[in-house]
Each structure stands twice: as C-alpha cells, then as structure tokens.
Design a protein around this motif. Structure first.
Motif, PDB file in Angstrom:
ATOM      1  N   GLU A  12       0.869  -1.233  -0.023  1.00 36.03           N
ATOM      2  CA  GLU A  12       0.029  -0.155  -0.140  1.00 36.03           C
ATOM      3  C   GLU A  12       0.852   1.167  -0.022  1.00 36.03           C
ATOM      4  O   GLU A  12       2.015   1.178   1.001  1.00 36.03           O
ATOM      5  N   VAL A  13       0.566   2.177  -0.903  1.00 37.01           N
ATOM      6  CA  VAL A  13       1.449   3.243  -0.952  1.00 37.01           C
ATOM      7  C   VAL A  13       0.327   4.518  -1.017  1.00 37.01           C
ATOM      8  O   VAL A  13      -0.638   4.489  -1.823  1.00 37.01           O
ATOM      9  N   PRO A  14       0.699   5.251   0.028  1.00 34.08           N
ATOM     10  CA  PRO A  14      -0.410   6.831  -0.019  1.00 34.08           C
ATOM     11  C   PRO A  14      -0.372   7.291  -1.148  1.00 34.08           C
ATOM     12  O   PRO A  14       0.648   7.459  -2.230  1.00 34.08           O
ATOM     13  N   ARG A  15      -1.375   8.004  -1.621  1.00 37.03           N
ATOM     14  CA  ARG A  15      -1.787   8.723  -3.008  1.00 37.03           C
ATOM     15  C   ARG A  15      -0.729   9.455  -3.450  1.00 37.03           C
ATOM     16  O   ARG A  15      -0.315   9.562  -4.378  1.00 37.03           O
ATOM     17  N   GLU A  16      -0.274  10.611  -2.494  1.00 35.46           N
ATOM     18  CA  GLU A  16       0.559  11.542  -2.883  1.00 35.46           C
ATOM     19  C   GLU A  16       1.771  11.069  -3.058  1.00 35.46           C
ATOM     20  O   GLU A  16       2.777  11.290  -3.990  1.00 35.46           O
ATOM     21  N   ALA A  17       2.388  10.086  -2.417  1.00 42.08           N
ATOM     22  CA  ALA A  17       3.927   9.448  -2.660  1.00 42.08           C
ATOM     23  C   ALA A  17       3.535   8.578  -3.914  1.00 42.08           C
ATOM     24  O   ALA A  17       4.450   8.404  -4.811  1.00 42.08           O
ATOM     25  N   MET A  18       2.618   7.854  -4.194  1.00 44.13           N
ATOM     26  CA  MET A  18       2.412   7.300  -5.651  1.00 44.13           C
ATOM     27  C   MET A  18       2.560   8.115  -6.880  1.00 44.13           C
ATOM     28  O   MET A  18       2.978   8.006  -7.729  1.00 44.13           O
ATOM     29  N   LEU A  19       1.596   9.330  -6.642  1.00 43.37           N
ATOM     30  CA  LEU A  19       1.897  10.221  -7.688  1.00 43.37           C
ATOM     31  C   LEU A  19       3.208  10.908  -8.140  1.00 43.37           C
ATOM     32  O   LEU A  19       3.470  11.014  -9.087  1.00 43.37           O
ATOM     33  N   THR A  20       3.934  11.017  -6.903  1.00 46.41           N
ATOM     34  CA  THR A  20       5.364  11.194  -6.899  1.00 46.41           C
ATOM     35  C   THR A  20       5.987  10.342  -7.793  1.00 46.41           C
ATOM     36  O   THR A  20       6.970  10.499  -8.659  1.00 46.41           O
ATOM     37  N   LEU A  21       5.979   8.974  -7.624  1.00 53.29           N
ATOM     38  CA  LEU A  21       6.554   7.811  -8.160  1.00 53.29           C
ATOM     39  C   LEU A  21       6.215   7.688  -9.648  1.00 53.29           C
ATOM     40  O   LEU A  21       7.179   7.802 -10.251  1.00 53.29           O
ATOM     41  N   MET A  22       4.751   7.878  -9.887  1.00 52.74           N
ATOM     42  CA  MET A  22       4.533   8.249 -11.269  1.00 52.74           C
ATOM     43  C   MET A  22       5.413   9.100 -12.138  1.00 52.74           C
ATOM     44  O   MET A  22       5.198   8.855 -13.332  1.00 52.74           O
ATOM     45  N   SER A  23       5.342  10.369 -11.509  1.00 55.59           N
ATOM     46  CA  SER A  23       6.038  11.322 -12.046  1.00 55.59           C
ATOM     47  C   SER A  23       7.457  11.031 -12.413  1.00 55.59           C
ATOM     48  O   SER A  23       8.046  11.531 -13.315  1.00 55.59           O
ATOM     49  N   GLN A  24       7.909  10.236 -11.399  1.00 52.48           N
ATOM     50  CA  GLN A  24       9.572   9.992 -11.511  1.00 52.48           C
ATOM     51  C   GLN A  24       9.741   8.744 -12.436  1.00 52.48           C
ATOM     52  O   GLN A  24      10.785   8.666 -13.017  1.00 52.48           O
ATOM     53  N   ILE A  25       8.857   7.908 -12.486  1.00 52.27           N
ATOM     54  CA  ILE A  25       8.872   6.480 -13.296  1.00 52.27           C
ATOM     55  C   ILE A  25       7.870   6.537 -14.246  1.00 52.27           C
ATOM     56  O   ILE A  25       6.894   5.821 -14.407  1.00 52.27           O
ATOM     57  N   PRO A  26       7.997   7.101 -15.645  1.00 53.55           N
ATOM     58  CA  PRO A  26       7.116   7.259 -16.603  1.00 53.55           C
ATOM     59  C   PRO A  26       6.713   5.905 -17.175  1.00 53.55           C
ATOM     60  O   PRO A  26       5.511   5.849 -17.514  1.00 53.55           O
ATOM     61  N   GLU A  27       7.818   4.966 -17.010  1.00 54.75           N
ATOM     62  CA  GLU A  27       7.189   3.789 -17.721  1.00 54.75           C
ATOM     63  C   GLU A  27       5.939   3.069 -16.783  1.00 54.75           C
ATOM     64  O   GLU A  27       5.103   2.373 -17.304  1.00 54.75           O
ATOM     65  N   MET A  28       6.278   3.250 -15.496  1.00 56.57           N
ATOM     66  CA  MET A  28       5.471   2.779 -14.609  1.00 56.57           C
ATOM     67  C   MET A  28       4.124   3.483 -14.845  1.00 56.57           C
ATOM     68  O   MET A  28       3.088   2.779 -14.690  1.00 56.57           O
ATOM     69  N   SER A  29       4.088   4.579 -14.885  1.00 54.80           N
ATOM     70  CA  SER A  29       2.740   5.517 -14.887  1.00 54.80           C
ATOM     71  C   SER A  29       1.970   5.084 -16.209  1.00 54.80           C
ATOM     72  O   SER A  29       1.042   4.981 -16.149  1.00 54.80           O
ATOM     73  N   ASP A  30       2.775   4.872 -17.341  1.00 52.17           N
ATOM     74  CA  ASP A  30       2.095   4.366 -18.546  1.00 52.17           C
ATOM     75  C   ASP A  30       1.220   3.121 -18.405  1.00 52.17           C
ATOM     76  O   ASP A  30       0.094   3.215 -18.906  1.00 52.17           O
ATOM     77  N   ILE A  31       1.878   2.238 -17.603  1.00 49.20           N
ATOM     78  CA  ILE A  31       1.078   1.030 -17.513  1.00 49.20           C
ATOM     79  C   ILE A  31      -0.298   1.194 -16.638  1.00 49.20           C
ATOM     80  O   ILE A  31      -1.231   0.711 -17.027  1.00 49.20           O
ATOM     81  N   ILE A  32       0.161   1.939 -15.664  1.00 51.98           N
ATOM     82  CA  ILE A  32      -0.883   2.333 -14.602  1.00 51.98           C
ATOM     83  C   ILE A  32      -2.278   2.934 -15.089  1.00 51.98           C
ATOM     84  O   ILE A  32      -3.340   2.459 -14.956  1.00 51.98           O
ATOM     85  N   ILE A  33      -1.975   3.958 -15.923  1.00 57.13           N
ATOM     86  CA  ILE A  33      -2.774   4.877 -16.394  1.00 57.13           C
ATOM     87  C   ILE A  33      -3.423   3.973 -17.609  1.00 57.13           C
ATOM     88  O   ILE A  33      -4.806   4.262 -17.723  1.00 57.13           O
TER      89      ILE A  33
END
Length: 540
Positions: free
Chosen positions: A104-125
C-alpha cells in the motif's frame, strides 16, 4: 472513431517491472488481510495505491454484496481506476477472496513515483483508463443508478452531469423490473424517481453538486488555500492550460461549473483535429487531456462556478465559488468559453431539459428516437449535431436564418448534410413558438421572408446558435469588448503576451478571448502557450 481507454478484455496484461515493485515497497508498506476483508468501501476516498503480491481481491456489487465481475485481481495486479489521479472516491467496494498480501502506497507518494517513473505511470494509467471504459460500456454494473430519468427533470440533470463527465451510471425506466428490484433492495417506493449510490445512499433532492461529493469530484478546499494558478473553465483551452501548468511544476486548479469539456464536450464528432483521422468526440478528446493534466498533478473541481474574483494588495487573487468557498491564486487563466444564446421564446425555460437541449450527446440522442429532431444553427456544432442525431431520430431538420452555410460551416460538413437523405435544411427559417404540456410536443416554424408559419410535431429541439461569453464575474476587473469578450494583448495595453488582459496576472485564452479563432485546435494551442507567461509572472 477514437474512444477513451482501450478494451480491457483485449489488452495484453503488462505487469509492473521488478524495479517498479521495489519502488512501491520503498515508498509504501506491506499489509496482510484475511479473507473477507473490505479493502475499500463505496464512496471512501481513493487515498492509496494497492498492489497485490499474494492472494485475490474481488470487486463487489454494492447492492447485493456478491462478486461484481467474473474476473478478480491476483498477484502482480493492482486496485483502482482513473479517479485515483484526482483523489476521487471508490466506485465499487473491493474485498479479499482469501488471505491476501499487498503493498500500500499513500496516494501523494504514488503520484510522485508515477512522475519519476514514466514507464510505470504508462502501465497504470492505461489500465485505469481501460477500467473506466469497461464500466462505461457495461453501465448495468455501475454503482450509480438513476430511476425515472425520462419522468423527472432532476434525475435527467444527474444523467447529463454523469454522462458529460464520463461517470458510469445505469438508467432504469420507472416501474421496470430492474427499477422495482432496485427499489425493493433499497427499501424505497418503487413508483418514485430516485438517484441511488449503492444500497445505503439515496440522494434526496438530487443535484450534480451532491453526486459530485459522493464521487469525490467536488473538492473541499482549506479556507483561502493558495494555488500558483487558478484556471477558470474546463474546456479545451482550460484543460490544455492544466496539462502544461502541471508539466511546468505549477500548482494548478481547474474549476468547471458543468462538465469537463465545456461546449466542445457536447460535440459528437470532431474530424478536423490533427492526429485523429477517424474523428473523436469532443468529450473524449478533453477527457484524455484531463487525465494527462491529473498525471502531472493538476487538480480539478466540479461543478464549481466562480462568482467573484478579487485582487488583494499583495497582487494575489481571491476567487469565491457559488457555494461560498474561496481559494487564492498568484495568477488566473480565464478559459470560460462561450455558451449558446438562449432564444427569446415563451416557455423556453419550462422546456429546457424537457425537449429543449443545448448539447447533442448519446443521452440526448436517446430522446430523439421516433421523432423529428429540430436543430437551430448554421455552424459546425449544429452540423455535427445534425449528423449525429440522424442515426437515432426519424429525421433531422436544420433551421438556418441565413441563405447559405458557406460562411459559417466547414465545407466537408455542409456537403455531408446536403447529401444525407435523413437531413433537411431550411434557409430563412426560425422557431417562433413552443408547444406542449410537461414536455415539448411541437413547435412553430416561421419563414423569415414571407412570415408564413406552420406547426411541426417534435419532442427534441437543439439550440446551437450565437456565442455569449461567460464573463459576468469579470465585469469591472478587466477590459471587455462590447459583446463581453475579454480584450487581450495590445488592445488591453499589454505587449508582453497576446493573452494578457488589462490586469497583470490575469490571462484569457480560447473562445472567451476577443478576436480568437473559435476552433478546438486554436483553444488547445492558446491554453498550452499561455502557461509560459503565467510561469514568468508567478516566478517574477
């Protein structure tokens, strides 16, 4: 035609890479839940990202507590949908099927991760978007249920709000077997229209504002919460500004009083926007932009109308919303666009939403079945509406006050209208009267040249004429032209930016700006470009 999200059933599931999972574990915490535990309940804030390491999780029908879908979430999969980006609410309860271990990752921390790791962000979105599309396509599984949409104006208002904001809902005819079963399950009268969000929440005196709160769309702000830039208006210009503001690291808030997409969101098909050769609806185009902006951290709030804008001595701005809430901003982008002009017809207000419409979407098209649809207007929006409605209406009649479409409608579109046997175009024609009891039943068409009149039976009139700017809240603060459009650039005494108004820190883009080209592509371009000057002003 392009639509939001991919088909979840056809998507090849791409799990997060080992490095992505390691990043989740570093930013979050591992938790174990026994079988039968609800990890999320309907309406709770989507405040954390949940990744499954071991076990199984199911979506739950909020009316029966049974499994909602045949498939479940297992190892390497994750919970959530697109609402996660904006901090919305869970639209379906989630429950463990057996003992389950998750990260479990808090939402704000997860949004930060997604901005830092675009490959992960692409999969999730991509997965989040596909899940939303699945619920929109399979609306019978939605938690939001509307009973008696055809009979009740308030329920129709909720349907319009949900439809235009891409919120899944199911509409049940009053006293249909499905409505009867839902009413019995929720212990309410079966013969009364209702808006229901799960078995336990009956929305009394339903309004879009109440539904938005249930869905987490209507943000509660801290008193005088401050943003770098407040973007007023969620049409193409406002959403584009939101994308670029977030990308440039500005803390941005976009507010919209009806639905993200604005007037463009009511366009059923845009074929001349670069990059979409098969066309895309205005709502889908702007929805993609909204997701993109949220990915960069831009916040959205709706339905919220700015009723007052003030400038303080420290040169910051304070916006007051229609509910009394206030936010402060270092800069303001006005992107409120225009609205179709209300015709001076008796009983117009009485029939608005009950036969008189200002948008032509899937929802309004349902009301046209078996009737002749009347469209007033000679612009592209009217032409697109006529083409779209011709699929469901018995026939479509377009009324144009002028003698030609050449000056107001794109050539490709006017040619299609003239060639379509289901569409008739009348020049020099206008509506002079509306008739009906509780719903529009007929109208009178007047020939502007001869004065002759005739009555036409119809249950659907679409008014798409004129362009009145939404600038009442700006009167006295910035320069407006005689029609109420915002004057910018050299006309406002500013050589720094063609989008700067007469008041430093306030910018205007899109259709609301005097002299702008009234096209979606132009609005997107202006909303994108203006942020460079906003950034300079905020960081001056």
């Amino acid at each position: 035609m392009e639509t939001i999200g991919g088909d979840l059933r056809q998507m090849q599931r791409t799990p997060l890479a080992a490095a992505h999972v390691a990043a989740l574990r570093t930013a979050g915490a591992v938790a174990t839940y026994p079988a039968g535990t609800f990890l999320a309940r309907l309406g709770e804030p989507m405040d954390r990202f949940v990744y499954v390491e071991e076990g199984e999780i199911e979506a739950v029908n909020p009316y029966t507590d049974e499994r909602q879908f045949p498939s479940t979430l297992g190892p390497t999969q994750f919970m959530g949908d697109i609402s996660f980006l904006n901090g919305g609410a869970w639209s379906l309860p989630m429950r463990t099927v057996r003992d389950t271990r998750v990260i479990e990752v808090p939402r704000e921390a997860m949004l930060t991760l997604m901005s830092q790791i675009p490959e992960m962000s692409d999969i999730i979105i991509t997965v989040f978007s596909a899940r939303r599309r699945t619920l929109l396509d399979d609306h019978e599984r939605s938690s939001l249920r509307l009973i008696g949409e055809d009979q009740d104006r308030n329920v129709r208002g909720i349907a319009e709000f949900a439809s235009r904001n891409r919120i899944p809902y199911s509409s049940l005819p009053l006293q249909s077997p499905e409505a009867e079963a839902t009413a019995q399950n929720c212990s309410i009268a079966s013969a009364v229209p209702a808006v229901i969000f799960g078995r336990g929440v009956i929305v009394t005196d339903p309004t879009p504002d109440k539904v938005a709160k249930l869905l987490g769309l209507n943000l509660d702000f801290r008193n005088d919460e401050t943003f770098d830039v407040l973007i007023v208006g969620g049409g193409p210009a406002g959403v584009a500004a939101g994308v670029y503001a977030g990308a440039e690291g500005l803390c941005a808030l976009v507010v919209e009083d009806v639905a993200i997409g604005g007037q463009a969101g009511t366009s059923s098909r845009i074929e001349n926007y670069m990059g979409f050769p098969t066309g895309i609806s205005g709502g889908d185009l702007v929805w993609r932009g909204e997701v993109q902006a949220m990915k960069f951290g831009t916040r959205f709030a709706m339905p919220r109308r700015v009723v007052l804008l003030e400038r303080f001595e420290d040169e910051s701005f304070c916006a007051t919303f229609d509910n009394g809430q206030r936010v402060r901003a270092k800069a303001v982008v006005v992107a409120t666009g225009v609205q179709y002009r209300r015709l001076p017809l008796e009983r117009l207000t009485e029939f608005e939403g009950a036969g008189v419409y200002y948008a032509a979407t899937e929802m309004e098209a349902r009301y046209c079945k078996g009737t002749e649809a009347i469209v007033i207007g000679g612009g592209n929006s009217a032409g697109q509406a006529a083409m779209f409605l011709s699929r469901s209406a018995r026939c479509v009649r377009v009324l144009v006050r002028g003698t030609s479409l050449a000056a107001s409608m794109s050539s490709y579109l006017s040619s299609r209208l003239e060639a379509d046997p289901g569409i008739a175009i009348e020049y020099g024609a206008e509506v002079s009267a509306l008739h009906g009891a509780d719903h529009l039943e007929a109208l009178t068409i007047r020939d502007a040249n001869t004065g002759a009149t005739r009555v036409v039976d119809t249950r659907a009139l679409f008014i798409m004429v004129g362009a009145a700017p939404n600038t009442e809240w700006l009167s006295g603060l910035v320069k407006l032209d005689a029609k109420g459009f915002v004057i910018t650039g050299s006309g406002a005494g500013s050589a720094a930016s063609p989008f700067a108004t007469s008041l430093p820190g306030v910018f205007a883009v899109g259709d609301v700006r005097a002299g702008s080209v009234k096209r979606v592509a132009s609005s997107v371009g202006e909303g994108s470009v203006v942020i460079s000057k906003v950034w300079e002003f905020v960081n001056r």
